[in-house]
Design a protein around this motif. Structure first.
Motif, PDB file in Angstrom:
ATOM      1  N   VAL A 245     -83.116  25.614 -23.346  1.00  0.00           N
ATOM      2  CA  VAL A 245     -82.295  26.742 -22.871  1.00  0.00           C
ATOM      3  C   VAL A 245     -82.768  28.012 -23.569  1.00  0.00           C
ATOM      4  O   VAL A 245     -83.389  27.954 -24.636  1.00  0.00           O
ATOM      5  N   ALA A 246     -82.456  29.164 -22.962  1.00  0.00           N
ATOM      6  CA  ALA A 246     -82.792  30.446 -23.584  1.00  0.00           C
ATOM      7  C   ALA A 246     -81.985  30.584 -24.871  1.00  0.00           C
ATOM      8  O   ALA A 246     -80.785  30.307 -24.891  1.00  0.00           O
ATOM      9  N   ASP A 247     -82.643  30.999 -25.946  1.00  0.00           N
ATOM     10  CA  ASP A 247     -81.981  31.179 -27.242  1.00  0.00           C
ATOM     11  C   ASP A 247     -80.883  32.232 -27.129  1.00  0.00           C
ATOM     12  O   ASP A 247     -81.166  33.391 -26.811  1.00  0.00           O
ATOM     13  N   PRO A 248     -79.601  31.829 -27.380  1.00  0.00           N
ATOM     14  CA  PRO A 248     -78.509  32.815 -27.278  1.00  0.00           C
ATOM     15  C   PRO A 248     -78.641  33.951 -28.293  1.00  0.00           C
ATOM     16  O   PRO A 248     -78.065  35.032 -28.108  1.00  0.00           O
ATOM     17  N   GLU A 249     -79.404  33.735 -29.355  1.00  0.00           N
ATOM     18  CA  GLU A 249     -79.644  34.798 -30.341  1.00  0.00           C
ATOM     19  C   GLU A 249     -80.596  35.856 -29.788  1.00  0.00           C
ATOM     20  O   GLU A 249     -80.869  36.850 -30.448  1.00  0.00           O
ATOM     21  N   GLY A 250     -81.130  35.588 -28.602  1.00  0.00           N
ATOM     22  CA  GLY A 250     -82.034  36.559 -27.972  1.00  0.00           C
ATOM     23  C   GLY A 250     -83.476  36.343 -28.379  1.00  0.00           C
ATOM     24  O   GLY A 250     -83.851  35.270 -28.851  1.00  0.00           O
ATOM     25  N   THR A 254     -87.095  30.016 -26.392  1.00  0.00           N
ATOM     26  CA  THR A 254     -86.463  28.838 -25.824  1.00  0.00           C
ATOM     27  C   THR A 254     -86.106  27.916 -26.977  1.00  0.00           C
ATOM     28  O   THR A 254     -86.877  27.759 -27.920  1.00  0.00           O
ATOM     29  N   VAL A 257     -81.296  22.081 -26.860  1.00  0.00           N
ATOM     30  CA  VAL A 257     -79.912  21.721 -27.162  1.00  0.00           C
ATOM     31  C   VAL A 257     -79.588  20.353 -26.555  1.00  0.00           C
ATOM     32  O   VAL A 257     -80.269  19.892 -25.643  1.00  0.00           O
ATOM     33  N   ASP A 261     -71.284  18.921 -26.268  1.00  0.00           N
ATOM     34  CA  ASP A 261     -70.743  20.186 -26.745  1.00  0.00           C
ATOM     35  C   ASP A 261     -70.311  19.892 -28.187  1.00  0.00           C
ATOM     36  O   ASP A 261     -69.220  19.380 -28.435  1.00  0.00           O
TER      37      ASP A 261
END
Ligand SMILES: Nc1nc(=O)c2c([nH]1)NC[C@@H]1CN(c3ccc(C(=O)N[C@@H](CCC(=O)O)C(=O)O)cc3)C=[N+]21
Length: 322
Positions: A245-250, A254, A257, A261
């Protein structure tokens, strides 16, 4: 929130020491294990895994080769590569990385593997031995799940044999290299085993199965599929997911995960495995363990083991031989 986080990296280091001594013993006998991977296309998780096994093979002093084929490769191209590796005496074990492109039939490729080099037990003979509870090779990813579970159960003061016999193991996902063999390993331990897949989910009946789990093994390939509403209080949850997934930290990066959850499941679980740092780090060590076994079994220098190996009694299945 008192859930224990099972440290796959520490357990992998422990297992690695055993593989190192195995490889040293082989080296003393003039045998050098060789691992070959077949990598078709550009899948992100497959690339991540290929890098890891390459590095580990190097650290252990094993021979390593990766046969790269483009996404456009045809089935015959893949079969030809497998045939070449079968014939190469420097190659002890072969791993065909998934996924394969649509036009390449997985069963056709698996049938082509030399069963003695099939370290993931996907050839019909090896898959059959595993299903019958007498595996020649225990495939790495499900082996990693149960290695980690067996170790955790012991560390938490339980007798694993007794625990499994009175427990329900629920496996989510039914792939040939994870879900199905994980079910066999659960059977081998005498557990009550429930297998769910995407059909269970589509029928709206996944939750009613997963809440029964004492041990929940999730290998669905869906990021964050399982939250606390899917588990009972006190579950031991094993996350096999490795979803890019795209790194939520920006930063446009990638990251990988899991299928759990994590924060949510941790509110109810007794223990659970993280991603990264859970099942993954044990998987590659197990693959090299199988490669070393393949090298030993195929060598005339270790005559005592030249019979077609069928592994140890079903329960220990080669996990806990010490
Ligand atoms: N025939 C076949 N068998 C496989 O076992 C198989 C495959 N095909 N195709 C690709 C997937 C992917 N896979 C991984 C295993 C471990 C990590 C791993 O160890 N990851 C680290 C680092 C993760 C990260 O970079 O963040 C961790 O979980 O801690 C990753 C990916 C095996 N696969």
């Amino acid at each position: 929130m008192g859930a224990r986080v099972i440290d796959g990296r520490a357990l992998a280091e422990e297992l690695k020491l055993r593989v190192i001594s195995e490889v040293e013993e082989l080296a003393a006998g003039g045998v050098r294990p060789g691992l070959a991977t077949v990598f078709v296309g550009e899948d992100y998780a497959a690339r991540a895994y290929e890098r890891r096994v390459r590095k580990l093979a190097g650290e252990l002093g094993c021979r390593y080769t990766c046969e790269r084929l483009p996404e456009e490769a045809e089935e015959a191209d893949v079969l030809a590569v497998v045939g070449k590796l079968n014939a190469d005496p420097r190659v002890s074990g072969i791993l065909v990385l998934r996924p394969l492109p649509e036009r390449v039939s997985e069963p056709a490729v698996y049938r082509m593997l030399d069963p003695l080099k099939d370290i993931e037990a996907v050839h019909p003979v090896n898959a059959g031995l595993l299903a019958l509870g007498r595996p020649r090779y225990v495939p790495s990813t499900p082996a990693a799940c149960f290695y980690l579970l067996d170790r955790y159960l012991k560390l938490s003061g339980r007798d694993p044999e007794e625990y499994y016999r009175s427990s329900t193991v629920v496996v989510v996902g039914r792939s040939n290299n994870v879900g199905k063999p994980a079910v066999s390993l659960g059977f081998a331990r005498g557990a009550t085993v429930i297998s769910c897949d995407v059909n269970t989910y589509r029928a709206g009946r996944l939750r009613e199965q997963t809440v029964r789990a004492d041990v929940l093994i999730v290998a669905a390939g869906v990021a964050g599929l399982i939250d606390e509403s899917y588990v009972r209080e006190g579950v031991i949850a094993v996350d096999v997911g490795i979803n890019p997934v795209a790194d939520p930290e920006g930063g446009g990066r990638t990251i990988l995960v899991g299928d759990l959850d994590f924060q949510s499941v941790a509110r109810k679980a007794e223990a659970l495995t993280p991603v990264p740092g859970g099942v993954g780090p044990i998987t590659d060590v197990w693959l090299l363990k199988n490669t070393a076994a393949a090298a030993r079994w195929s060598s005339s220098r270790f005559p005592g083991r030249r019979w077609l190996p069928v592994a140890a009694p079903a329960i220990s299945g080669g996990y806990e031989e010490q």
